[in-house]
Design a protein around this motif. Structure first.
Motif, mmCIF file in Angstrom:
data_model
loop_
_atom_site.group_PDB
_atom_site.id
_atom_site.type_symbol
_atom_site.label_atom_id
_atom_site.label_comp_id
_atom_site.label_asym_id
_atom_site.label_seq_id
_atom_site.Cartn_x
_atom_site.Cartn_y
_atom_site.Cartn_z
ATOM 1 N N GLN A 87 -18.700 -3.877 2.229
ATOM 2 C CA GLN A 87 -17.417 -2.864 3.028
ATOM 3 C C GLN A 87 -17.647 -3.624 4.303
ATOM 4 O OE1 GLN A 87 -17.182 1.201 3.186
ATOM 5 N NE2 GLN A 87 -15.325 1.177 1.680
ATOM 6 N N GLN A 88 -18.934 -3.340 4.229
ATOM 7 C CA GLN A 88 -19.289 -3.513 6.683
ATOM 8 C C GLN A 88 -18.838 -4.940 6.451
ATOM 9 O OE1 GLN A 88 -20.024 -0.989 8.189
ATOM 10 N NE2 GLN A 88 -19.681 0.466 6.156
ATOM 11 N N GLU A 89 -19.569 -5.701 5.412
ATOM 12 C CA GLU A 89 -19.312 -7.121 5.987
ATOM 13 C C GLU A 89 -17.441 -7.025 5.947
ATOM 14 O OE1 GLU A 89 -19.372 -11.554 3.753
ATOM 15 O OE2 GLU A 89 -20.209 -9.717 3.421
ATOM 16 N N VAL A 90 -16.826 -6.785 5.362
ATOM 17 C CA VAL A 90 -15.218 -6.655 5.316
ATOM 18 C C VAL A 90 -14.780 -6.327 6.440
ATOM 19 C CG1 VAL A 90 -12.986 -6.556 4.169
ATOM 20 C CG2 VAL A 90 -15.268 -7.371 2.432
ATOM 21 N N ARG A 91 -14.963 -5.090 6.484
ATOM 22 C CA ARG A 91 -14.566 -4.626 7.769
ATOM 23 C C ARG A 91 -14.826 -5.657 9.351
ATOM 24 N NH1 ARG A 91 -16.389 1.712 6.857
ATOM 25 N NH2 ARG A 91 -14.429 2.182 5.593
ATOM 26 N N TRP A 137 -16.890 -12.562 -6.694
ATOM 27 C CA TRP A 137 -16.624 -11.262 -6.428
ATOM 28 C C TRP A 137 -16.162 -9.967 -8.112
ATOM 29 C CZ3 TRP A 137 -12.585 -10.478 -1.916
ATOM 30 C CH2 TRP A 137 -13.571 -11.156 -0.803
ATOM 31 N N THR A 138 -16.628 -8.815 -7.808
ATOM 32 C CA THR A 138 -16.905 -7.936 -9.095
ATOM 33 C C THR A 138 -15.873 -7.145 -9.274
ATOM 34 O OG1 THR A 138 -17.468 -5.847 -7.474
ATOM 35 C CG2 THR A 138 -19.603 -7.325 -9.271
ATOM 36 N N GLU A 139 -15.225 -6.434 -9.482
ATOM 37 C CA GLU A 139 -13.762 -5.966 -9.543
ATOM 38 C C GLU A 139 -13.751 -4.590 -8.517
ATOM 39 O OE1 GLU A 139 -15.643 -6.060 -12.608
ATOM 40 O OE2 GLU A 139 -14.313 -6.227 -14.199
ATOM 41 N N MET A 140 -14.992 -3.673 -8.285
ATOM 42 C CA MET A 140 -15.396 -3.083 -7.135
ATOM 43 C C MET A 140 -14.687 -3.961 -5.581
ATOM 44 S SD MET A 140 -15.730 -0.491 -5.735
ATOM 45 C CE MET A 140 -16.103 0.891 -7.319
ATOM 46 N N GLN A 141 -15.673 -5.140 -5.822
ATOM 47 C CA GLN A 141 -15.409 -5.496 -4.004
ATOM 48 C C GLN A 141 -14.158 -6.018 -4.252
ATOM 49 O OE1 GLN A 141 -18.675 -9.034 -5.656
ATOM 50 N NE2 GLN A 141 -19.938 -7.958 -4.262
ATOM 51 N N ARG A 142 -13.659 -6.628 -4.987
ATOM 52 C CA ARG A 142 -11.773 -6.563 -4.672
ATOM 53 C C ARG A 142 -11.055 -5.398 -4.011
ATOM 54 N NH1 ARG A 142 -12.699 -10.270 -9.335
ATOM 55 N NH2 ARG A 142 -12.064 -8.886 -11.273
ATOM 56 N N TYR A 143 -11.271 -4.640 -4.825
ATOM 57 C CA TYR A 143 -10.588 -3.224 -4.979
ATOM 58 C C TYR A 143 -10.848 -2.874 -3.834
ATOM 59 C CZ TYR A 143 -9.645 2.057 -4.881
ATOM 60 O OH TYR A 143 -9.291 2.955 -4.346
ATOM 61 N N ILE A 144 -12.501 -2.922 -3.225
ATOM 62 C CA ILE A 144 -13.307 -2.306 -1.270
ATOM 63 C C ILE A 144 -11.923 -3.576 -0.940
ATOM 64 C CG2 ILE A 144 -15.089 -2.701 0.398
ATOM 65 C CD1 ILE A 144 -16.363 -2.219 -2.410
ATOM 66 N N PHE A 145 -12.032 -4.900 -1.290
ATOM 67 C CA PHE A 145 -11.519 -6.068 -0.344
ATOM 68 C C PHE A 145 -9.737 -5.526 -0.132
ATOM 69 C CE2 PHE A 145 -9.092 -9.862 0.632
ATOM 70 C CZ PHE A 145 -9.874 -10.548 1.975
ATOM 71 N N ALA A 146 -9.562 -5.588 -0.786
ATOM 72 C CA ALA A 146 -7.568 -5.139 -1.060
ATOM 73 C C ALA A 146 -7.614 -4.178 0.454
ATOM 74 C CB ALA A 146 -6.992 -5.067 -2.326
ATOM 75 N N SER A 147 -8.735 -2.903 -0.374
ATOM 76 C CA SER A 147 -8.398 -1.941 0.554
ATOM 77 C C SER A 147 -8.456 -1.699 1.534
ATOM 78 C CB SER A 147 -9.670 -0.208 0.116
ATOM 79 O OG SER A 147 -9.006 -0.052 -1.165
ATOM 80 N N GLU A 148 -9.574 -2.059 2.352
ATOM 81 C CA GLU A 148 -9.684 -2.807 3.424
ATOM 82 C C GLU A 148 -8.592 -3.048 4.402
ATOM 83 O OE1 GLU A 148 -12.062 -0.580 5.558
ATOM 84 O OE2 GLU A 148 -12.715 0.179 3.433
ATOM 85 N N ALA A 203 -5.475 -3.742 3.813
ATOM 86 C CA ALA A 203 -4.424 -2.355 3.396
ATOM 87 C C ALA A 203 -5.169 -1.449 5.049
ATOM 88 C CB ALA A 203 -4.785 -1.871 2.938
ATOM 89 N N ARG A 204 -5.864 -0.844 5.093
ATOM 90 C CA ARG A 204 -6.512 0.378 6.296
ATOM 91 C C ARG A 204 -5.951 -0.974 7.437
ATOM 92 N NH1 ARG A 204 -10.548 1.778 2.178
ATOM 93 N NH2 ARG A 204 -9.726 3.655 1.283
ATOM 94 N N ALA A 205 -6.874 -2.098 7.667
ATOM 95 C CA ALA A 205 -6.316 -2.699 9.063
ATOM 96 C C ALA A 205 -5.225 -2.788 8.995
ATOM 97 C CB ALA A 205 -7.768 -3.609 8.954
ATOM 98 N N GLY A 206 -4.365 -3.111 7.762
ATOM 99 C CA GLY A 206 -3.111 -3.780 8.243
ATOM 100 C C GLY A 206 -2.873 -4.818 8.506
ATOM 101 N N ALA A 207 -3.254 -5.563 8.139
ATOM 102 C CA ALA A 207 -3.349 -6.905 7.640
ATOM 103 C C ALA A 207 -2.119 -7.351 6.996
ATOM 104 C CB ALA A 207 -4.812 -7.521 6.253
ATOM 105 N N PRO A 208 -1.066 -8.391 7.229
ATOM 106 C CA PRO A 208 -0.414 -8.439 6.230
ATOM 107 C C PRO A 208 -0.151 -9.242 4.986
ATOM 108 C CG PRO A 208 -1.055 -11.372 7.801
ATOM 109 C CD PRO A 208 -1.742 -9.797 7.767
ATOM 110 N N GLY A 209 -0.346 -8.413 4.124
ATOM 111 C CA GLY A 209 0.357 -8.872 2.337
ATOM 112 C C GLY A 209 0.319 -10.997 2.389
ATOM 113 N N LEU A 210 -0.488 -11.287 1.919
ATOM 114 C CA LEU A 210 -0.109 -12.980 1.689
ATOM 115 C C LEU A 210 0.610 -13.191 0.479
ATOM 116 C CD1 LEU A 210 -3.266 -14.240 1.587
ATOM 117 C CD2 LEU A 210 -1.646 -14.217 2.963
ATOM 118 N N ALA A 219 -3.572 0.127 -2.884
ATOM 119 C CA ALA A 219 -4.353 0.479 -1.344
ATOM 120 C C ALA A 219 -3.133 -0.214 -0.175
ATOM 121 C CB ALA A 219 -5.622 -0.710 -1.149
ATOM 122 N N GLY A 220 -2.269 -0.618 -0.227
ATOM 123 C CA GLY A 220 -1.208 -0.917 0.759
ATOM 124 C C GLY A 220 -0.281 0.420 0.677
#
Length: 391
Positions: free
Chosen positions: A13-17, A71-82, A84-91, A253-254
């Motif tokens: 999570q910290q790496e993604v942030r 990635w694991t399911e949890m890592q994918r979930y973390i990535f999508a959540s982060e 969305a919170r950062a406002g990254a445009p959806g692909l 997450a969005g």
């Protein structure tokens, strides 16, 4: 599935942030925050896709051997959540989320080698040729004719509601190859180039005043047989597989991030009724997370999403519309003001009314289609009744 984070998950999570802080520019973040539908203009999505592709993070749900992250399911979930919170445009979902997995599942080695790298890089931008006038949720009634002629299929007919066809250089398309067969039995799935002579794209302007949709006409369009995905007249099997990914793809997450911004605004208004509605919607978001995790677990083990994809499609789209309705309510008298320049990330036009709600009305208008596209929610309930209840 438990959503508690392990030490490894927290480190990820910290790496993604850190990645998002470093790579997500203010312009790209504005594009994500000001999005009025699930489709954002490629002038913003493609630069972000290239950044993710360079990092190897562009296709988290693909198998690792085809360019996925592993990635694991949890890592994918973390990535999508982060994101969305950062406002990254959806692909754009048509390539990475829909036809890409379909090519992995049904494509020949040559098709995989040709198309998959171009989808990952964004070199190919895809649109979906499914719906026709009179053939939307009843997709099996489609009439776009494809006649076999030597090494080609010759296409005549039309497709409608074709999102971003005016941007796309590729289309995946359902065509009628056997008009005498039962509806689902005479359909073939084709991959085609939008530059082929005989293709004409006409714009359809939405109620929100935006050009997202199109009608596409085919006049003696010759598509090489090498573009067929799966067997001739078995395109319905390919389409069902793809629709499961369309209905199960994405993340809450969005929705959660957008609802969070809306909750903060209505709390500032101090209106108890709006605050109660926002809290109720937050509870529904939490319920959707459980369904998402079950589907991710099934897909990661090599299983298709199945009827759970229909359940999730209903939950997500109806919640999305409920969030939009709350945004319009909170907008009050400003909700009826059309201000397209103010929702463009590079428009530099100050909104009329609260900036937090400038997208409320266009999102409400655009997302009314959410319970129709991908197979209407009424059709999804029939799928659940048959596949889960045996009715």
């Amino acid at each position: 599935m438990r959503l508690d984070l392990s030490s490894q998950d927290i480190e990820f999570q910290q790496e993604v942030r850190a990645f998002l802080r470093d790579k997500l520019s203010p312009e790209l973040a504005a594009a994500g925050r000001l999005a009025t539908s699930v489709f954002i203009e490629p002038e913003f999505t493609l630069p972000w896709q290239r950044i993710l592709h360079e990092r190897g993070w562009v296709a988290p749900h693909w198998p690792k051997e085809y360019g996925g992250t592993g990635w694991t399911e949890m890592q994918r979930y973390i990535f999508a959540s982060e994101c969305a919170r950062a406002g990254a445009p959806g692909l754009a979902p048509m390539g990475l989320g829909m036809v890409g997995p379909c090519i992995i599942g049904y494509g020949t080695p040559e098709q995989k080698a040709h198309y998959l790298p171009r989808i990952l890089s964004g070199e190919d931008y895809w649109c979906q040729g499914y719906s026709e006038p009179g053939s939307g949720s009843d997709l099996a009634s489609l009439q776009l004719r494809a006649v076999s002629d030597g090494d080609d299929y010759v296409l005549n007919g039309t497709k409608i509601w074709t999102t971003h066809a005016h941007h796309a250089n590729k289309m995946f398309c359902l065509v009628r190859t056997d008009p005498e067969a039962k509806a689902q039995k005479g359909i073939t799935f084709l991959l085609l180039d939008m530059s082929i002579p005989g293709i004409k794209v006409d714009p359809i302007i939405t109620l929100a005043g935006e050009h997202e949709l199109n009608q596409v006409f085919f006049d003696d369009v010759r598509v090489p047989r090498s573009g067929r995905l799966g067997e001739e007249n078995d395109g319905w099997s390919v389409a069902k597989y793809l629709l499961e990914f369309e209905r199960s793809g994405g993340s809450s997450a969005g929705l959660e991030a957008g609802l969070g911004r809306l909750q903060r605004y209505v709390t500032g208004l101090g209106c108890p009724d709006l605050m109660r509605l926002a809290a109720d919607l937050g509870t529904r978001v939490e319920a959707i997370k459980g369904t998402e995790q079950r589907i991710l677990s099934a897909v990661s083990s090599g299983k298709p999403p199945g009827p759970a994809a229909s359940m999730l499609k209903i939950q997500r789209t109806e919640l999305m519309q409920a969030v939009d309705e709350l945004g319009v309510l909170a907008s009050g008298m400003y909700g009826g003001v059309q201000q397209l320049e103010a929702v463009h990330p590079l428009g530099n036009v100050a909104p009329i009314g609260p900036a937090e709600l400038v997208t409320a009305m266009p999102r409400y208008l655009n997302n009314r289609a959410g319970s129709i596209y991908g197979g209407s929610n009424e059709v999804q309930r029939n799928i659940i009744a048959k596949g889960v209840l045996g009715l």
